[in-house]
Design a protein around this motif. Structure first.
Motif, PDB file in Angstrom:
ATOM      1  N   UNK A  39      -3.486  -1.202  17.342  1.00  0.00           N
ATOM      2  CA  UNK A  39      -3.961  -0.722  15.927  1.00  0.00           C
ATOM      3  C   UNK A  39      -5.117  -1.497  15.500  1.00  0.00           C
ATOM      4  N   UNK A  40      -5.869  -2.651  16.395  1.00  0.00           N
ATOM      5  CA  UNK A  40      -6.631  -3.244  15.770  1.00  0.00           C
ATOM      6  C   UNK A  40      -7.987  -2.519  15.241  1.00  0.00           C
ATOM      7  N   UNK A  76     -11.409  -1.209  10.713  1.00  0.00           N
ATOM      8  CA  UNK A  76     -12.122  -0.177  10.238  1.00  0.00           C
ATOM      9  C   UNK A  76     -11.593  -0.011   8.629  1.00  0.00           C
ATOM     10  N   UNK A  77     -10.441   0.081   8.573  1.00  0.00           N
ATOM     11  CA  UNK A  77      -9.718   0.462   7.056  1.00  0.00           C
ATOM     12  C   UNK A  77     -10.225  -0.839   6.250  1.00  0.00           C
ATOM     13  N   UNK A  78      -9.887  -2.027   6.718  1.00  0.00           N
ATOM     14  CA  UNK A  78     -10.303  -3.057   6.000  1.00  0.00           C
ATOM     15  C   UNK A  78     -11.835  -3.404   5.577  1.00  0.00           C
ATOM     16  N   UNK A  79     -12.421  -3.071   6.635  1.00  0.00           N
ATOM     17  CA  UNK A  79     -14.032  -3.101   6.330  1.00  0.00           C
ATOM     18  C   UNK A  79     -14.596  -2.119   5.458  1.00  0.00           C
ATOM     19  N   UNK A  80     -14.046  -0.830   5.440  1.00  0.00           N
ATOM     20  CA  UNK A  80     -14.456   0.275   4.554  1.00  0.00           C
ATOM     21  C   UNK A  80     -14.013  -0.095   3.032  1.00  0.00           C
ATOM     22  N   UNK A  81     -12.913  -0.864   2.945  1.00  0.00           N
ATOM     23  CA  UNK A  81     -12.380  -1.076   1.530  1.00  0.00           C
ATOM     24  C   UNK A  81     -13.017  -2.557   1.147  1.00  0.00           C
ATOM     25  N   UNK A  82     -13.518  -3.297   1.966  1.00  0.00           N
ATOM     26  CA  UNK A  82     -14.078  -4.583   1.307  1.00  0.00           C
ATOM     27  C   UNK A  82     -15.670  -3.997   1.082  1.00  0.00           C
ATOM     28  N   UNK A  85       1.354   0.138  13.187  1.00  0.00           N
ATOM     29  CA  UNK A  85       2.476  -1.011  13.780  1.00  0.00           C
ATOM     30  C   UNK A  85       1.811  -2.183  13.595  1.00  0.00           C
ATOM     31  N   UNK A  86       2.838  -2.989  12.915  1.00  0.00           N
ATOM     32  CA  UNK A  86       2.573  -4.578  12.569  1.00  0.00           C
ATOM     33  C   UNK A  86       3.272  -5.415  13.880  1.00  0.00           C
ATOM     34  N   UNK A  87       3.036  -6.519  13.891  1.00  0.00           N
ATOM     35  CA  UNK A  87       3.406  -7.522  14.803  1.00  0.00           C
ATOM     36  C   UNK A  87       3.941  -8.776  14.083  1.00  0.00           C
ATOM     37  N   UNK A  88       5.192  -9.043  14.078  1.00  0.00           N
ATOM     38  CA  UNK A  88       5.857 -10.096  13.192  1.00  0.00           C
ATOM     39  C   UNK A  88       5.322 -11.489  14.040  1.00  0.00           C
ATOM     40  N   UNK A  89       5.900 -12.605  13.354  1.00  0.00           N
ATOM     41  CA  UNK A  89       5.410 -14.027  13.697  1.00  0.00           C
ATOM     42  C   UNK A  89       6.287 -14.294  15.299  1.00  0.00           C
ATOM     43  N   UNK A 149       6.851  -5.868  17.627  1.00  0.00           N
ATOM     44  CA  UNK A 149       6.187  -4.872  16.665  1.00  0.00           C
ATOM     45  C   UNK A 149       7.340  -3.949  15.802  1.00  0.00           C
ATOM     46  N   UNK A 150       6.637  -3.527  14.781  1.00  0.00           N
ATOM     47  CA  UNK A 150       7.354  -2.895  13.701  1.00  0.00           C
ATOM     48  C   UNK A 150       6.502  -1.936  12.894  1.00  0.00           C
ATOM     49  N   UNK A 151       6.938  -0.726  12.521  1.00  0.00           N
ATOM     50  CA  UNK A 151       6.378   0.229  11.588  1.00  0.00           C
ATOM     51  C   UNK A 151       6.144  -0.173  10.207  1.00  0.00           C
TER      52      UNK A 151
END
Lengths: 482, 140
Positions: A185-186, A191-197, A208-212, A216-218
């Motif tokens: 997902x990187x 790209x999403x964060x860059x465009x927003x910033x 999909x995120x990755x916890x500590x 991985x989870x959605x």
């Protein structure tokens, strides 16, 4: 009464009414503004008793009397919030507290009544909203976050921390925040964060995120820019919603749907065999029976007998084929195991040795780049068997058949290639029909037209694909991507 | 009895079926001559040759076309045959004959003008005779 008229009017302006209490006889008198508030009532008993009975909300009567007694007897200061019934019959919130007594005024005390209804209501609204927000956040597993892009800080609320699986005092690292997303997902996240910033473009994505603990989870994530007064973007804030359970269900549902669709297409193929293939034999049988009935002489009848033998043989063959297809497809239940290509090939060569020897075929195998694969061994053997017998069946009449088999990894994907020096086939003409059922392209006696159909089915059942390249009179290469 | 059909044509890869039909035609004397092709390609080559030689002597009055055949199936043959058919003066009646009872095959065959009818195998002897009778008259 206070003589200071100016003070009086100021108090009125602030909606503050007051009582004056004579500490010696405990008599109460109240200000004009208080009168106005409660509607200038006419009463016979004392102010205090009337107040308790008619003005003060009953919930506060006990407490108020207690505080009043303490004030009058022990000169103890107090402050409570209470509800008073005003001249319109409605209760309003007031804060009631005594004015600090100065040393020389020990015989009187002053109680202030400050209208705090609006504050109280705002406070209630806020509490209420906060309650709904908290309950919604917990029920839907939605956590908030804020990224301060100026000072390079990340803030997570408690639900976000719970979703990520970190302790409540955990400080997310700004520079390594990508660590909380699955590697695939990187690019999208960056790209999403860059465009927003940079451009203030909000986003709403499922990722999909990755916890500590690297699980991985959605989540469904939204982000919006935060502006300062100069309209510069100073941060991004948004929410994460843990949708893992729903997403897993959704994916499972999709898988079942795909499975049903593929089973359905097999069923359809099965019906096709029955409709086209089996029927042709049974209809021949019917025809021959009619001819037998119609035949006038014994000689005519006897002449028909060899046909009956042929039909029964063909019928038997067709039923065996059906059985073969059904059997191959029930292997689906079996689990994948590590299968050696070398071993699978030697098994196939042993079972086809008579064909190989008869045609003097030469088989060359190169498995050193990829020796084994996690697969269903029956499938791999069946695939090799079909491709090898196919290559020999459609050998070039002018040369000894040579079959070259090779395995390799490309972009971490395993491949198997089977090439021959046979007849080849005009793919422009037949390419799209190559793997269909009962499609035969050469007038070959052994052609049954189900080999490649089964091979394709097996490869696709395990999530792979098969492709073909060919040149007429030169040879054919089948490439399987596992 | 009407006139005999002069030349009938069977395009089918099922040898047993072809043998039986041949026998029926012989016994019942339905046609004077019979052309047999084991797939669409062989038949098409024959018709193209007739075009080149500009003689319709070997052109059949009636064709029985199977659907499922190797090399070139019945549908593919129909696609090609439509292109050259109008070059012939002779009226040719074409029947699709198949063991398929798939309604989609039936629909598809009926949607093609060239196809007079879709016959499902096995064809009864009497029906077979009737078809020959009808076309024999027409071809006379």
């Amino acid at each position: 009464m206070l003589n200071d008229l100016q003070l009086n009017s100021i108090l009125e302006d602030f909606d503050i009414a007051y009582w004056k209490i004579n500490l010696l006889n405990k008599e109460v008198s109240w200000s004009e503004h208080f009168d106005t508030l409660v509607g200038k009532p006419i009463f016979s008993e004392s102010h205090f008793e009337y107040f308790l009975k008619e003005i003060l909300h009953q919930d506060y009567r006990y407490d108020f009397r207690l505080y009043f007694d303490k004030l009058t007897e022990e000169n103890e200061a107090f402050s409570i919030e209470l509800k008073l019934k005003l001249n319109n019959g409605k209760y309003r919130w007031f804060e009631c507290r005594n004015l600090k007594n100065k040393e020389n005024k020990k015989e009187t005390a002053v109680l202030l009544f400050v209208n705090i209804h609006q504050n109280k209501r705002d406070q209630y609204t806020i509490e209420e909203n906060f309650f709904y927000y908290r309950e919604t956040a917990q029920m839907t597993n939605t956590g908030g976050w804020y990224i301060d892009t100026q000072n390079k800080n990340i803030y997570w609320d408690n639900v976000t921390k719970k979703i990520i699986g970190c302790p409540l005092d955990y400080q997310p690292p700004y520079e390594e925040h990508l660590r909380f997303y699955a590697p695939e997902e990187h690019p999208e996240v960056t790209s999403a964060f860059d465009k927003c910033e940079k451009y203030g473009i909000p986003f709403k994505v499922e990722l999909k995120m990755r916890n500590l603990y690297d699980k991985d989870f959605w989540v469904r994530a939204t982000g919006k820019p935060v502006y300062n007064e100069e309209q510069d973007i100073i941060g991004i804030r948004g929410v994460f919603q843990d949708i893992n359970d729903q997403k897993i269900n959704e994916l499972n549902l999709q898988n079942s749907l795909d499975l049903v669709a593929s089973q359905n297409s097999r069923l359809f193929n099965f019906a096709h065999i029955v409709s086209h293939h089996l029927r042709s034999h049974s209809s021949n049988l019917c025809l021959i029976v009619e001819l037998l009935k119609d035949a006038k002489t014994d000689k005519d009848k006897i002449e028909l007998i060899p046909n009956v033998a042929d039909i029964s043989e063909n019928l038997d063959l067709a039923i065996n084929e059906l059985n073969e297809i059904v059997n191959k497809q029930t292997v689906l239940e079996k689990e994948r195991r590590i299968v050696s290509f070398e071993r699978a090939l030697s098994g196939v060569m042993a079972s086809t040795s008579s064909l190989i020897n008869r045609e003097n075929a030469k088989i060359v195998a190169e498995f050193h780049a990829l020796k084994e694969i996690s697969y269903i061994s029956e499938y791999l053997e069946s695939i090799l068997l079909n491709l090898i017998t196919n290559a020999i069946k459609y050998k070039h009449p002018g040369r000894r058949p040579v079959i070259y088999i090779q395995t390799y990894l490309k972009n971490e994907t395993p491949f198997l290639e089977v090439s021959d020096n046979g007849l080849g086939i005009d793919l422009d003409q037949y390419g799209d029909k190559m793997f269909g059922m009962y499609k035969t392209f050469h007038e070959n006696l052994d052609s049954r037209g189900i080999g490649l159909f089964i091979t394709k089915n097996q490869v696709e059942t395990l999530g792979g694909s098969i492709s073909v390249t060919s040149t007429v009179d030169v040879g054919t290469t089948f490439k399987i991507k596992f | 009895m009407g006139q005999k059909v002069e030349l009938a044509c069977i395009i089918d890869d099922d040898k047993i079926y072809v043998n039986l039909v041949k026998k029926i035609i012989e016994i019942k004397k339905l046609s004077n001559n019979l052309l047999i092709f084991k797939n669409g390609m062989e038949a098409l080559d024959h018709f193209k040759l007739i075009l080149e030689n500009a003689t319709e002597e070997r052109l059949p009055d009636i064709i029985f076309l199977d659907i499922n055949m190797p090399v070139m199936d019945g549908w593919e043959f129909l696609n090609e045959f439509i292109k050259i058919k109008n070059n012939f003066e002779k009226k040719i009646t074409l029947y699709v004959v198949s063991s398929s009872i798939d309604p989609r095959d039936l629909e598809r065959a009926k949607s093609i003008n060239l196809v007079t009818d879709y016959l499902i195998k096995p064809i009864e002897l009497k029906k077979f005779e009737k078809i020959f009778e009808r076309n024999g008259n027409a071809a006379a």
